[in-house]
Design a protein around this motif. Structure first.
Motif, PDB file in Angstrom:
ATOM      1  N   ASN A 128       0.764  -1.538   0.060  1.00  0.00           N
ATOM      2  CA  ASN A 128       0.011  -0.191   0.154  1.00  0.00           C
ATOM      3  C   ASN A 128       1.103   1.023   0.373  1.00  0.00           C
ATOM      4  OD1 ASN A 128      -1.542  -1.804   1.807  1.00  0.00           O
ATOM      5  ND2 ASN A 128      -3.469  -0.965  -0.208  1.00  0.00           N
ATOM      6  N   CYS A 129       2.042   1.196   0.104  1.00  0.00           N
ATOM      7  CA  CYS A 129       3.195   2.356  -0.181  1.00  0.00           C
ATOM      8  C   CYS A 129       3.371   3.070  -1.451  1.00  0.00           C
ATOM      9  CB  CYS A 129       4.367   1.862   0.879  1.00  0.00           C
ATOM     10  SG  CYS A 129       4.080   2.020   2.715  1.00  0.00           S
ATOM     11  N   ILE A 130       2.958   1.888  -2.348  1.00  0.00           N
ATOM     12  CA  ILE A 130       2.890   2.144  -3.906  1.00  0.00           C
ATOM     13  C   ILE A 130       2.288   2.681  -4.466  1.00  0.00           C
ATOM     14  CG2 ILE A 130       2.728  -0.439  -4.773  1.00  0.00           C
ATOM     15  CD1 ILE A 130       5.389   0.377  -6.389  1.00  0.00           C
ATOM     16  N   GLU A 131       1.318   3.135  -5.295  1.00  0.00           N
ATOM     17  CA  GLU A 131       0.284   4.160  -6.548  1.00  0.00           C
ATOM     18  C   GLU A 131       0.106   2.616  -7.577  1.00  0.00           C
ATOM     19  OE1 GLU A 131      -1.146   7.495  -8.660  1.00  0.00           O
ATOM     20  OE2 GLU A 131       1.143   7.641  -8.179  1.00  0.00           O
ATOM     21  N   ASP A 132       1.107   2.796  -8.224  1.00  0.00           N
ATOM     22  CA  ASP A 132       1.080   1.869  -9.256  1.00  0.00           C
ATOM     23  C   ASP A 132       1.264  -0.444  -8.858  1.00  0.00           C
ATOM     24  OD1 ASP A 132       0.770   0.377 -11.299  1.00  0.00           O
ATOM     25  OD2 ASP A 132       1.701   1.990 -13.240  1.00  0.00           O
ATOM     26  N   LEU A 133       0.904  -1.212  -8.262  1.00  0.00           N
ATOM     27  CA  LEU A 133       1.173  -2.065  -8.355  1.00  0.00           C
ATOM     28  C   LEU A 133       2.134  -2.877  -9.040  1.00  0.00           C
ATOM     29  CD1 LEU A 133      -2.334  -4.066  -6.609  1.00  0.00           C
ATOM     30  CD2 LEU A 133       0.299  -3.169  -5.552  1.00  0.00           C
ATOM     31  N   LYS A 134       1.690  -2.522 -10.338  1.00  0.00           N
ATOM     32  CA  LYS A 134       2.368  -2.960 -11.925  1.00  0.00           C
ATOM     33  C   LYS A 134       3.991  -2.544 -12.188  1.00  0.00           C
ATOM     34  CE  LYS A 134      -1.542  -2.928 -15.120  1.00  0.00           C
ATOM     35  NZ  LYS A 134      -1.252  -2.212 -16.515  1.00  0.00           N
ATOM     36  N   LYS A 135       4.215  -1.557 -10.520  1.00  0.00           N
ATOM     37  CA  LYS A 135       5.821  -1.587 -10.763  1.00  0.00           C
ATOM     38  C   LYS A 135       6.212  -2.749 -10.200  1.00  0.00           C
ATOM     39  CE  LYS A 135       5.588   3.693 -11.440  1.00  0.00           C
ATOM     40  NZ  LYS A 135       6.224   4.934 -10.740  1.00  0.00           N
ATOM     41  N   VAL A 136       5.557  -3.265  -9.081  1.00  0.00           N
ATOM     42  CA  VAL A 136       5.993  -4.067  -8.381  1.00  0.00           C
ATOM     43  C   VAL A 136       5.585  -5.679  -9.542  1.00  0.00           C
ATOM     44  CG1 VAL A 136       6.002  -5.559  -6.493  1.00  0.00           C
ATOM     45  CG2 VAL A 136       5.573  -3.400  -6.458  1.00  0.00           C
ATOM     46  N   THR A 137       4.634  -5.683  -9.787  1.00  0.00           N
ATOM     47  CA  THR A 137       4.023  -7.043 -10.320  1.00  0.00           C
ATOM     48  C   THR A 137       4.782  -7.822 -12.252  1.00  0.00           C
ATOM     49  OG1 THR A 137       2.380  -6.384 -11.090  1.00  0.00           O
ATOM     50  CG2 THR A 137       2.248  -7.698  -8.949  1.00  0.00           C
ATOM     51  N   ARG A 138       4.734  -6.523 -12.382  1.00  0.00           N
ATOM     52  CA  ARG A 138       5.953  -6.704 -13.530  1.00  0.00           C
ATOM     53  C   ARG A 138       6.763  -7.678 -13.658  1.00  0.00           C
ATOM     54  NH1 ARG A 138       7.381  -0.440 -15.255  1.00  0.00           N
ATOM     55  NH2 ARG A 138       9.390  -0.207 -13.587  1.00  0.00           N
ATOM     56  N   HIS A 139       7.729  -7.228 -12.361  1.00  0.00           N
ATOM     57  CA  HIS A 139       8.775  -7.961 -12.244  1.00  0.00           C
ATOM     58  C   HIS A 139       8.902  -9.694 -11.848  1.00  0.00           C
ATOM     59  CE1 HIS A 139      10.100  -4.314 -12.858  1.00  0.00           C
ATOM     60  NE2 HIS A 139      10.146  -4.013 -11.920  1.00  0.00           N
ATOM     61  N   LEU A 140       7.267  -9.856 -11.355  1.00  0.00           N
ATOM     62  CA  LEU A 140       7.124 -11.317 -10.914  1.00  0.00           C
ATOM     63  C   LEU A 140       7.260 -12.619 -11.561  1.00  0.00           C
ATOM     64  CD1 LEU A 140       4.100 -10.512  -8.101  1.00  0.00           C
ATOM     65  CD2 LEU A 140       6.691 -11.039  -8.117  1.00  0.00           C
ATOM     66  N   PRO A 141       7.023 -12.188 -13.257  1.00  0.00           N
ATOM     67  CA  PRO A 141       7.322 -13.280 -13.829  1.00  0.00           C
ATOM     68  C   PRO A 141       9.162 -13.782 -14.110  1.00  0.00           C
ATOM     69  CG  PRO A 141       5.371 -12.084 -14.802  1.00  0.00           C
ATOM     70  CD  PRO A 141       5.623 -11.108 -13.613  1.00  0.00           C
ATOM     71  N   LYS A 142       9.428 -13.280 -13.455  1.00  0.00           N
ATOM     72  CA  LYS A 142      10.855 -13.372 -13.774  1.00  0.00           C
ATOM     73  C   LYS A 142      11.451 -13.943 -12.983  1.00  0.00           C
ATOM     74  CE  LYS A 142      15.644 -10.463 -13.733  1.00  0.00           C
ATOM     75  NZ  LYS A 142      16.306 -11.162 -12.446  1.00  0.00           N
ATOM     76  N   LEU A 143      10.932 -13.740 -11.149  1.00  0.00           N
ATOM     77  CA  LEU A 143      11.671 -14.355 -10.574  1.00  0.00           C
ATOM     78  C   LEU A 143      10.601 -15.627 -10.084  1.00  0.00           C
ATOM     79  CD1 LEU A 143      11.254 -10.549  -9.087  1.00  0.00           C
ATOM     80  CD2 LEU A 143      13.603 -11.860  -8.742  1.00  0.00           C
ATOM     81  N   LEU A 144       9.510 -15.907 -10.285  1.00  0.00           N
ATOM     82  CA  LEU A 144       8.419 -17.063  -9.952  1.00  0.00           C
ATOM     83  C   LEU A 144       8.960 -18.281 -10.898  1.00  0.00           C
ATOM     84  CD1 LEU A 144       5.116 -15.324  -8.695  1.00  0.00           C
ATOM     85  CD2 LEU A 144       6.943 -17.184  -7.235  1.00  0.00           C
ATOM     86  N   ASN A 145       9.127 -20.096 -10.287  1.00  0.00           N
ATOM     87  CA  ASN A 145       8.984 -20.667 -10.998  1.00  0.00           C
ATOM     88  C   ASN A 145       7.349 -20.671 -11.932  1.00  0.00           C
ATOM     89  OD1 ASN A 145      11.456 -21.845 -10.652  1.00  0.00           O
ATOM     90  ND2 ASN A 145      11.723 -22.072  -8.379  1.00  0.00           N
ATOM     91  N   ALA A 146       7.749 -21.722 -12.663  1.00  0.00           N
ATOM     92  CA  ALA A 146       6.279 -22.125 -13.055  1.00  0.00           C
ATOM     93  C   ALA A 146       5.379 -22.549 -11.966  1.00  0.00           C
ATOM     94  CB  ALA A 146       6.422 -23.064 -14.307  1.00  0.00           C
ATOM     95  N   ASN A 147       3.804 -22.485 -11.335  1.00  0.00           N
ATOM     96  CA  ASN A 147       3.378 -23.282 -10.143  1.00  0.00           C
ATOM     97  C   ASN A 147       3.769 -21.913  -9.524  1.00  0.00           C
ATOM     98  OD1 ASN A 147       1.355 -24.217 -12.531  1.00  0.00           O
ATOM     99  ND2 ASN A 147       2.911 -26.297 -12.460  1.00  0.00           N
ATOM    100  N   GLY A 148       4.569 -21.018  -9.583  1.00  0.00           N
ATOM    101  CA  GLY A 148       4.772 -20.353  -7.806  1.00  0.00           C
ATOM    102  C   GLY A 148       3.339 -19.661  -7.711  1.00  0.00           C
TER     103      GLY A 148
END
Length: 272
Positions: A128-148
């Protein structure tokens, strides 16, 4: 200086000051302890043995220590120098160098992490400290294993408990979560902006590669951790409100409402 830079400086300063007494405040709040256990029950139902967890806004490491004690590896991140210092002390105290790695970094910059994880976890409204969640969520595919899995505990826009403030004439406070540019937060003498994200905004920010698993409301009608006085003044009423919460928290639409919501997604990439 750029407004966003000032915002993050204020956030870092506030939570660094809070870090000194954060654990003591946490232990002294029974509502917070109950909520934390509900969150652990949620996460434990999704975690596989010996998972690699990326924790955002890890605070003083309360959750990281707990997950490490269950046999998981935690890559703990936080923007606050004070919070990171507290985690490092605990790693040393409990000899958890092989179970927890800590790094001072904003969740906007997690793309700098060159590792893969089974689980991403953000607790108690850090996002909730960030206005645009996509600034965080856009990086998640690079960091997660499939089915993470991604589990966020976040403050949504609809919080019926806060609407009761209108009865005291505090209209701005009662409906602050609907402000399009966020609401002013004050912590440890520092002032910064808090942004509230609806259930649908969270889902949209993750995109089509993330499948919703479950969501649950926390503090829909019952007093939140910030309202301990209400709990002590009206224990019978709050007991009934907690019963309502327990019955409704996983049912639509109440699973999208509350002081916080717990929401989990599974990463299922449609392309390699």
């Amino acid at each position: 200086m750029h407004d966003e830079t000032i915002h993050w400086q204020q956030v870092e300063a506030a939570f660094s000051k809070q870090s000194v007494h954060f654990d003591e405040d946490d232990r002294a709040n029974p509502i917070l302890q109950q909520w934390r256990q509900k969150i652990y029950d949620h996460v434990d139902s999704l975690l596989k043995p010996n998972s690699r967890i990326l924790e955002l806004n890890a605070g003083t490491g309360i959750d990281a220590i707990r997950f490490a004690s269950k046999g998981h590896f935690v890559y703990a991140t936080d923007i606050s120098e004070g919070m990171v210092a507290q985690i490092r002390q605990k790693i040393s105290k409990y000899s958890l160098d092989e179970n927890i790695y800590v790094r001072q970094i904003s969740f906007e910059k997690i793309n700098q992490i060159e590792e893969k994880f089974d689980f991403v976890f953000s607790n108690f409204g850090g996002l909730n400290c960030i206005e645009d969640l996509k600034k965080v969520t856009r990086h998640l595919p690079k960091l997660l294993n499939a089915n993470g899995i991604v589990t966020c505990v976040i403050m949504p826009k609809i919080a019926p408990w806060e609407w009761t403030w209108a009865l005291k004439g505090k209209l701005k406070e009662a409906f602050r979560r609907f402000k399009t540019k966020g609401a002013t937060a004050k912590l440890e003498g520092e002032v910064f902006t808090t942004f509230y994200h609806s259930w649908s905004e969270i889902k949209i920010s993750l995109g089509s590669d993330f499948e919703l698993l479950k969501s649950e409301g926390l503090g829909i009608f019952a007093a939140p951790p910030s309202a301990l006085n209400f709990n002590s003044r009206f224990p019978v009423l709050n007991r009934y409100l907690n019963i309502w919460d327990k019955y409704l928290c996983k049912k639509f639409p109440f699973n999208r409402w509350g002081d916080h919501i717990i929401i989990a997604f599974r990463y299922q990439p449609t392309s390699p």
